[in-house]
Write a protein that holds these residues in place. Structure first.
Motif, PDB file in Angstrom:
ATOM      1  N   LYS A 169      -0.324   6.062   2.266  1.00  0.00           N
ATOM      2  CA  LYS A 169      -0.434   5.107   1.699  1.00  0.00           C
ATOM      3  C   LYS A 169      -1.886   4.664   1.155  1.00  0.00           C
ATOM      4  O   LYS A 169      -2.821   4.906   2.092  1.00  0.00           O
ATOM      5  CB  LYS A 169       0.281   3.771   2.376  1.00  0.00           C
ATOM      6  CG  LYS A 169       0.031   2.576   1.850  1.00  0.00           C
ATOM      7  CD  LYS A 169       0.747   1.611   2.526  1.00  0.00           C
ATOM      8  CE  LYS A 169       0.767   0.359   1.704  1.00  0.00           C
ATOM      9  NZ  LYS A 169       1.420  -0.913   2.515  1.00  0.00           N
ATOM     10  N   LYS A 170      -2.342   4.156   0.142  1.00  0.00           N
ATOM     11  CA  LYS A 170      -3.311   3.673  -0.398  1.00  0.00           C
ATOM     12  C   LYS A 170      -3.285   2.203  -0.472  1.00  0.00           C
ATOM     13  O   LYS A 170      -2.402   1.887  -1.542  1.00  0.00           O
ATOM     14  CB  LYS A 170      -3.955   4.445  -1.567  1.00  0.00           C
ATOM     15  CG  LYS A 170      -4.258   5.928  -1.363  1.00  0.00           C
ATOM     16  CD  LYS A 170      -4.799   6.547  -2.465  1.00  0.00           C
ATOM     17  CE  LYS A 170      -5.043   7.983  -2.313  1.00  0.00           C
ATOM     18  NZ  LYS A 170      -5.703   8.719  -3.519  1.00  0.00           N
ATOM     19  N   ARG A 171      -3.913   1.347   0.068  1.00  0.00           N
ATOM     20  CA  ARG A 171      -3.569   0.004  -0.090  1.00  0.00           C
ATOM     21  C   ARG A 171      -4.154  -0.568  -1.462  1.00  0.00           C
ATOM     22  O   ARG A 171      -5.165  -0.077  -1.989  1.00  0.00           O
ATOM     23  CB  ARG A 171      -4.239  -0.893   0.783  1.00  0.00           C
ATOM     24  CG  ARG A 171      -5.841  -0.672   1.270  1.00  0.00           C
ATOM     25  CD  ARG A 171      -6.476  -1.614   2.264  1.00  0.00           C
ATOM     26  NE  ARG A 171      -7.793  -1.636   2.425  1.00  0.00           N
ATOM     27  CZ  ARG A 171      -8.524  -2.134   3.231  1.00  0.00           C
ATOM     28  NH1 ARG A 171      -7.814  -2.869   3.913  1.00  0.00           N
ATOM     29  NH2 ARG A 171      -9.768  -2.014   3.247  1.00  0.00           N
ATOM     30  N   ARG A 172      -3.279  -1.422  -1.843  1.00  0.00           N
ATOM     31  CA  ARG A 172      -3.747  -2.108  -2.924  1.00  0.00           C
ATOM     32  C   ARG A 172      -3.752  -1.265  -4.539  1.00  0.00           C
ATOM     33  O   ARG A 172      -4.141  -1.786  -5.542  1.00  0.00           O
ATOM     34  CB  ARG A 172      -4.992  -2.906  -3.017  1.00  0.00           C
ATOM     35  CG  ARG A 172      -5.203  -3.933  -2.230  1.00  0.00           C
ATOM     36  CD  ARG A 172      -6.502  -4.630  -2.227  1.00  0.00           C
ATOM     37  NE  ARG A 172      -7.697  -3.788  -2.108  1.00  0.00           N
ATOM     38  CZ  ARG A 172      -8.165  -3.474  -1.012  1.00  0.00           C
ATOM     39  NH1 ARG A 172      -7.924  -4.058   0.158  1.00  0.00           N
ATOM     40  NH2 ARG A 172      -9.215  -2.747  -1.047  1.00  0.00           N
ATOM     41  N   LYS A 173      -3.144  -0.078  -4.196  1.00  0.00           N
ATOM     42  CA  LYS A 173      -2.709   0.868  -5.204  1.00  0.00           C
ATOM     43  C   LYS A 173      -1.499   1.211  -5.549  1.00  0.00           C
ATOM     44  O   LYS A 173      -1.214   1.795  -6.423  1.00  0.00           O
ATOM     45  CB  LYS A 173      -3.654   2.240  -5.020  1.00  0.00           C
ATOM     46  CG  LYS A 173      -5.075   2.205  -4.678  1.00  0.00           C
ATOM     47  CD  LYS A 173      -6.058   1.337  -5.782  1.00  0.00           C
ATOM     48  CE  LYS A 173      -7.525   1.427  -5.373  1.00  0.00           C
ATOM     49  NZ  LYS A 173      -8.067   0.672  -6.491  1.00  0.00           N
ATOM     50  N   GLY A 174      -0.718   0.634  -5.050  1.00  0.00           N
ATOM     51  CA  GLY A 174       0.844   0.931  -5.292  1.00  0.00           C
ATOM     52  C   GLY A 174       1.192   2.396  -4.594  1.00  0.00           C
ATOM     53  O   GLY A 174       2.045   2.888  -5.703  1.00  0.00           O
ATOM     54  N   TYR A 175       0.324   2.915  -4.169  1.00  0.00           N
ATOM     55  CA  TYR A 175       0.800   4.503  -3.827  1.00  0.00           C
ATOM     56  C   TYR A 175       1.051   4.447  -2.419  1.00  0.00           C
ATOM     57  O   TYR A 175       0.334   4.245  -1.273  1.00  0.00           O
ATOM     58  CB  TYR A 175      -0.533   5.244  -3.814  1.00  0.00           C
ATOM     59  CG  TYR A 175      -0.658   6.586  -3.595  1.00  0.00           C
ATOM     60  CD1 TYR A 175       0.060   7.537  -4.367  1.00  0.00           C
ATOM     61  CD2 TYR A 175      -0.706   7.244  -2.281  1.00  0.00           C
ATOM     62  CE1 TYR A 175       0.036   8.944  -3.894  1.00  0.00           C
ATOM     63  CE2 TYR A 175      -0.717   8.232  -1.990  1.00  0.00           C
ATOM     64  CZ  TYR A 175      -0.263   9.273  -2.923  1.00  0.00           C
ATOM     65  OH  TYR A 175      -0.208  10.799  -2.435  1.00  0.00           O
ATOM     66  N   GLN A 176       2.320   5.198  -2.088  1.00  0.00           N
ATOM     67  CA  GLN A 176       2.953   5.701  -0.838  1.00  0.00           C
ATOM     68  C   GLN A 176       3.691   6.887  -0.877  1.00  0.00           C
ATOM     69  O   GLN A 176       4.596   6.821  -1.766  1.00  0.00           O
ATOM     70  CB  GLN A 176       3.379   4.421   0.187  1.00  0.00           C
ATOM     71  CG  GLN A 176       4.656   3.803  -0.547  1.00  0.00           C
ATOM     72  CD  GLN A 176       5.236   2.782   0.318  1.00  0.00           C
ATOM     73  OE1 GLN A 176       4.369   1.905   1.136  1.00  0.00           O
ATOM     74  NE2 GLN A 176       6.335   2.406  -0.019  1.00  0.00           N
ATOM     75  N   ARG A 177       3.440   7.651   0.143  1.00  0.00           N
ATOM     76  CA  ARG A 177       4.562   8.893  -0.016  1.00  0.00           C
ATOM     77  C   ARG A 177       4.821   9.103   1.517  1.00  0.00           C
ATOM     78  O   ARG A 177       4.463   9.009   2.393  1.00  0.00           O
ATOM     79  CB  ARG A 177       3.760  10.158  -0.217  1.00  0.00           C
ATOM     80  CG  ARG A 177       3.257  10.046  -1.887  1.00  0.00           C
ATOM     81  CD  ARG A 177       4.323  10.257  -3.072  1.00  0.00           C
ATOM     82  NE  ARG A 177       3.799  10.209  -4.231  1.00  0.00           N
ATOM     83  CZ  ARG A 177       3.657   9.036  -4.967  1.00  0.00           C
ATOM     84  NH1 ARG A 177       3.634   7.859  -4.511  1.00  0.00           N
ATOM     85  NH2 ARG A 177       3.147   9.247  -6.067  1.00  0.00           N
TER      86      ARG A 177
END
Length: 200
Positions: A169-177
């Motif tokens: 997950k990358k916070r504040r980027k809307g990215y999670q796998r």
């Protein structure tokens, strides 16, 4: 309040004396078996519980006798006085390298290695990369392996281990796998260790 006779707690087998009543209904029958203060061994009391449970079902049970599983005191009786008998000691041991892993093994050991795709179940395999072998009298360390020493094994099973989850997950980027992985493994039963001038 009257003194309660000692009971056998079925939930904690081996504890021969209890001062309070157990939540299990079997303790009521065990308490009746200890009437008069005569202490019996745990196996006798549990056998009485099993016979009473099989002859007359309890009113507290919500399950029918056919659908209820067999209680533990019917399948395996426990004795606190039973002596533990250790298996006979191994006469030879070895350290074998399988892939990137090293295992210290003795005959009849079970080890789990990465999947051996070329081997089928019940196939005999020979592990020739033995880096140490020894007995009670002496030990030989290989450089890098012991010449002439091999470990014989039999493939027991091919299986996959429990799933492992990899979450990124990358916070504040809307990215999670989220990904799952189950490693394929092979279990080997060690049958014989040959080394130390032919000893096994």
């Amino acid at each position: 309040a009257t003194d309660r006779p000692p009971v056998v707690c079925v939930g904690m087998l081996g504890a021969a004396r209890r001062s309070t009543s157990c939540l299990l209904a079997g303790c009521r029958l065990a308490r009746a078996g200890f009437a008069g203060g005569a202490q019996r061994d745990a196996n006798t009391a549990l056998a009485q519980i099993a016979s009473a449970s099989s002859s007359k079902p309890h009113a507290w049970s919500r399950l029918s006798p056919r659908s209820s599983p067999a209680p533990i005191w019917q399948t395996r009786l426990f004795s606190a006085d039973a002596e533990y008998t250790a298996p006979p000691p191994a006469t030879i041991f070895g350290v074998v390298k399988v892939g990137a892993q090293q295992f210290k093994v003795v005959p009849d050991d079970l080890i789990v290695v990465e999947k051996m795709a070329e081997a089928r179940v019940n196939d005999a395999v020979v592990l020739s990369e033995v880096i140490m072998v020894g007995t009670a009298l002496r030990t030989v360390i290989g450089r890098p392996s012991v010449p002439g020493a091999v470990v014989h094994a039999v493939v027991e099973e091919h299986f996959r281990e429990a799933k492992k989850l990899a979450f990124k997950k990358k916070r504040r980027k809307g990215y999670q796998r989220l990904k799952g992985h189950r490693q394929e493994l092979t279990s080997l039963r060690i049958t014989r260790i040959v080394g130390m001038d032919g000893e096994s």
